[in-house]
Design a protein around this motif. Structure first.
Motif, PDB file in Angstrom:
ATOM      1  N   SER A  10       0.843  -1.189   0.000  1.00 55.31           N
ATOM      2  CA  SER A  10       0.000   0.000   0.000  1.00 55.31           C
ATOM      3  C   SER A  10       0.877   1.237   0.000  1.00 55.31           C
ATOM      4  O   SER A  10       1.999   1.226   0.520  1.00 55.31           O
ATOM      5  CB  SER A  10      -0.907   0.015   1.238  1.00 55.31           C
ATOM      6  OG  SER A  10      -1.791  -1.088   1.246  1.00 55.31           O
ATOM      7  N   TYR A  11       0.347   2.319  -0.573  1.00 54.17           N
ATOM      8  CA  TYR A  11       1.028   3.608  -0.552  1.00 54.17           C
ATOM      9  C   TYR A  11       0.130   4.624   0.141  1.00 54.17           C
ATOM     10  O   TYR A  11      -1.101   4.566   0.034  1.00 54.17           O
ATOM     11  CB  TYR A  11       1.329   4.094  -1.970  1.00 54.17           C
ATOM     12  CG  TYR A  11       2.364   3.289  -2.696  1.00 54.17           C
ATOM     13  CD1 TYR A  11       3.712   3.393  -2.378  1.00 54.17           C
ATOM     14  CD2 TYR A  11       2.008   2.412  -3.722  1.00 54.17           C
ATOM     15  CE1 TYR A  11       4.677   2.666  -3.058  1.00 54.17           C
ATOM     16  CE2 TYR A  11       2.970   1.675  -4.398  1.00 54.17           C
ATOM     17  CZ  TYR A  11       4.297   1.803  -4.064  1.00 54.17           C
ATOM     18  OH  TYR A  11       5.240   1.070  -4.730  1.00 54.17           O
ATOM     19  N   HIS A  12       0.753   5.559   0.840  1.00 53.95           N
ATOM     20  CA  HIS A  12       0.005   6.643   1.465  1.00 53.95           C
ATOM     21  C   HIS A  12       0.096   7.864   0.560  1.00 53.95           C
ATOM     22  O   HIS A  12       1.187   8.310   0.204  1.00 53.95           O
ATOM     23  CB  HIS A  12       0.573   6.954   2.852  1.00 53.95           C
ATOM     24  CG  HIS A  12       0.472   5.804   3.804  1.00 53.95           C
ATOM     25  ND1 HIS A  12      -0.738   5.339   4.295  1.00 53.95           N
ATOM     26  CD2 HIS A  12       1.419   4.994   4.343  1.00 53.95           C
ATOM     27  CE1 HIS A  12      -0.530   4.321   5.101  1.00 53.95           C
ATOM     28  NE2 HIS A  12       0.773   4.080   5.132  1.00 53.95           N
ATOM     29  N   ARG A  13      -1.047   8.408   0.216  1.00 52.46           N
ATOM     30  CA  ARG A  13      -1.077   9.525  -0.729  1.00 52.46           C
ATOM     31  C   ARG A  13      -1.893  10.684  -0.178  1.00 52.46           C
ATOM     32  O   ARG A  13      -2.875  10.490   0.524  1.00 52.46           O
ATOM     33  CB  ARG A  13      -1.657   9.063  -2.067  1.00 52.46           C
ATOM     34  CG  ARG A  13      -0.765   8.052  -2.769  1.00 52.46           C
ATOM     35  CD  ARG A  13      -1.365   7.543  -4.044  1.00 52.46           C
ATOM     36  NE  ARG A  13      -0.465   6.599  -4.708  1.00 52.46           N
ATOM     37  CZ  ARG A  13      -0.812   5.802  -5.706  1.00 52.46           C
ATOM     38  NH1 ARG A  13      -2.047   5.833  -6.167  1.00 52.46           N
ATOM     39  NH2 ARG A  13       0.062   4.985  -6.242  1.00 52.46           N
ATOM     40  N   GLY A  14      -1.448  11.887  -0.534  1.00 49.60           N
ATOM     41  CA  GLY A  14      -2.143  13.089  -0.114  1.00 49.60           C
ATOM     42  C   GLY A  14      -1.555  13.665   1.157  1.00 49.60           C
ATOM     43  O   GLY A  14      -0.875  12.982   1.921  1.00 49.60           O
ATOM     44  N   ARG A  19      -4.558  12.450   4.180  1.00 47.75           N
ATOM     45  CA  ARG A  19      -3.799  11.330   3.628  1.00 47.75           C
ATOM     46  C   ARG A  19      -4.640  10.058   3.645  1.00 47.75           C
ATOM     47  O   ARG A  19      -5.344   9.775   4.614  1.00 47.75           O
ATOM     48  CB  ARG A  19      -2.521  11.117   4.424  1.00 47.75           C
ATOM     49  CG  ARG A  19      -1.668   9.959   3.921  1.00 47.75           C
ATOM     50  CD  ARG A  19      -0.330   9.900   4.611  1.00 47.75           C
ATOM     51  NE  ARG A  19       0.478  11.073   4.274  1.00 47.75           N
ATOM     52  CZ  ARG A  19       1.721  11.244   4.708  1.00 47.75           C
ATOM     53  NH1 ARG A  19       2.275  10.357   5.507  1.00 47.75           N
ATOM     54  NH2 ARG A  19       2.398  12.320   4.348  1.00 47.75           N
ATOM     55  N   ARG A  20      -4.538   9.307   2.556  1.00 50.17           N
ATOM     56  CA  ARG A  20      -5.280   8.055   2.465  1.00 50.17           C
ATOM     57  C   ARG A  20      -4.351   6.940   2.025  1.00 50.17           C
ATOM     58  O   ARG A  20      -3.318   7.181   1.399  1.00 50.17           O
ATOM     59  CB  ARG A  20      -6.447   8.181   1.483  1.00 50.17           C
ATOM     60  CG  ARG A  20      -6.024   8.548   0.071  1.00 50.17           C
ATOM     61  CD  ARG A  20      -7.203   8.963  -0.790  1.00 50.17           C
ATOM     62  NE  ARG A  20      -6.788   9.354  -2.120  1.00 50.17           N
ATOM     63  CZ  ARG A  20      -6.709   8.523  -3.157  1.00 50.17           C
ATOM     64  NH1 ARG A  20      -7.038   7.245  -3.000  1.00 50.17           N
ATOM     65  NH2 ARG A  20      -6.309   8.951  -4.343  1.00 50.17           N
ATOM     66  N   SER A  21      -4.717   5.731   2.342  1.00 46.30           N
ATOM     67  CA  SER A  21      -3.928   4.562   1.978  1.00 46.30           C
ATOM     68  C   SER A  21      -4.514   3.931   0.719  1.00 46.30           C
ATOM     69  O   SER A  21      -5.721   3.663   0.650  1.00 46.30           O
ATOM     70  CB  SER A  21      -3.936   3.542   3.122  1.00 46.30           C
ATOM     71  OG  SER A  21      -3.186   2.404   2.777  1.00 46.30           O
ATOM     72  N   VAL A  22      -3.648   3.731  -0.284  1.00 53.84           N
ATOM     73  CA  VAL A  22      -4.072   3.114  -1.543  1.00 53.84           C
ATOM     74  C   VAL A  22      -3.415   1.741  -1.641  1.00 53.84           C
ATOM     75  O   VAL A  22      -2.186   1.635  -1.677  1.00 53.84           O
ATOM     76  CB  VAL A  22      -3.675   3.982  -2.755  1.00 53.84           C
ATOM     77  CG1 VAL A  22      -4.091   3.292  -4.053  1.00 53.84           C
ATOM     78  CG2 VAL A  22      -4.306   5.356  -2.650  1.00 53.84           C
ATOM     79  N   GLY A  45      -0.844   1.868 -13.721  1.00 49.40           N
ATOM     80  CA  GLY A  45      -1.242   1.994 -12.332  1.00 49.40           C
ATOM     81  C   GLY A  45      -1.680   0.709 -11.676  1.00 49.40           C
ATOM     82  O   GLY A  45      -2.091   0.716 -10.506  1.00 49.40           O
ATOM     83  N   THR A  50       5.719  -1.842  -9.253  1.00 47.27           N
ATOM     84  CA  THR A  50       5.814  -2.087  -7.812  1.00 47.27           C
ATOM     85  C   THR A  50       6.119  -3.546  -7.541  1.00 47.27           C
ATOM     86  O   THR A  50       6.996  -3.882  -6.725  1.00 47.27           O
ATOM     87  CB  THR A  50       4.496  -1.693  -7.118  1.00 47.27           C
ATOM     88  OG1 THR A  50       4.315  -0.280  -7.215  1.00 47.27           O
ATOM     89  CG2 THR A  50       4.509  -2.092  -5.646  1.00 47.27           C
TER      90      THR A  50
END
Length: 208
Positions: A10-14, A19-22, A45, A50
Motif C-alpha cells: 500500500s502507498y500513502h497519498r495526499g 492522507r489516504r492509503s491506496v 497503475g 511495484t
C-alpha cells in the motif's frame, strides 16, 4: 528460480490530515521456472513496476514473501545511470558491484556492445546518448553478470526494429540455457515469444 507468495503493498497519498492509503498489491503471486519467458501485463497503475521492485528487493512488501536465486539482473523502466559517466565507465562500476573478475566483465561488456549494436558509444557520456542507446545501456547493465533470472520493466522502449529483434535473440539464448526472464509490458504484441502471460489486475496476478 524465483517465487513470490501473497505480496501486499500500500502507498500513502495526499497531505495530512487528508492522507489516504491506496492498496496496490492484494496478495499477488508469481513463480518463474528455469528456461521460461514470462510476460507481465496490466493497465497503467495496476502495480506492475511495484511488483517487480519487490521481486528484485528494491522495495519492501507490506506482506508476503519472495524467494530469490543468488543473482538477479534488473532493468528498471527509467534507466538508473550517472549522466557524466561513459558507457564503459558504467560497465566498469557495475562489474565491480557484481564482484566480477576483470577479464569476465570486459568480455561480457564487449559481447553486449556487439549484440546490441552500440560499441561506437563506449566512450560517450550517458547524458549525450539518445533514448534508444540509453535503453541499450540500461539493458546491458542488467545482463552484464549473466544472471540466472532477468527482470525487465519495459526494456525495449525506444528500440528500433533491428534492436528489438536483437533483444529477442538475447532472450532466446537465455531460455535455451535454462535461465528465466520476466518482462513487463503494457500490452503484448508478440505473444508467441512468451511461455506464459500473467495479468496483474485488482492487486492480484491471474494467468491468461
Amino acid at each position: 528460480m524465483l517465487t513470490a507468495v501473497g505480496l501486499e503493498k500500500s502507498y500513502h497519498r495526499g497531505p495530512w490530515p487528508l492522507r489516504r492509503s491506496v492498496r496496490v498489491l492484494l496478495g499477488a503471486e508469481l513463480t518463474l521456472y528455469p528456461g521460461e519467458v514470462v510476460g507481465l501485463v496490466g493497465e497503467n497503475g495496476s502495480g506492475k513496476s511495484t511488483l517487480m521492485k519487490i521481486l528484485v528487493g528494491a522495495l519492501t512488501a507490506d506482506g508476503g514473501s519472495v524467494t530469490r536465486p543468488g543473482q538477479i539482473g534488473y532493468c528498471p523502466q527509467e534507466p538508473l545511470v550517472y549522466p557524466r559517466l561513459t558507457c564503459d565507465e558504467h560497465f566498469e562500476i557495475f562489474g565491480r558491484a557484481y564482484r566480477m573478475p576483470h577479464v569476465a566483465a570486459h568480455r561480457n561488456r564487449q559481447d553486449l556492445y556487439q549484440s546490441l549494436g552500440f560499441a561506437r558509444y563506449a566512450g560517450t557520456r550517458a547524458d549525450r546518448l539518445s533514448g534508444g542507446t540509453l535503453s541499450k545501456l540500461n539493458l546491458g547493465l542488467a545482463l552484464l553478470a549473466d544472471p540466472g533470472v532477468l527482470l525487465l520493466d519495459e526494456p525495449y522502449a525506444g528500440f528500433d526494429w533491428d534492436t528489438y529483434l536483437k533483444f529477442w535473440e538475447l532472450v532466446e539464448q537465455r531460455r535455451a540455457v535454462g535461465k528465466s526472464v520476466l518482462i513487463i509490458s503494457h500490452f503484448v504484441v508478440d505473444e508467441h515469444r512468451f511461455d506464459r502471460i500473467v495479468d496483474l489486475r485488482d492487486g492480484r496476478t491471474w494467468p491468461r
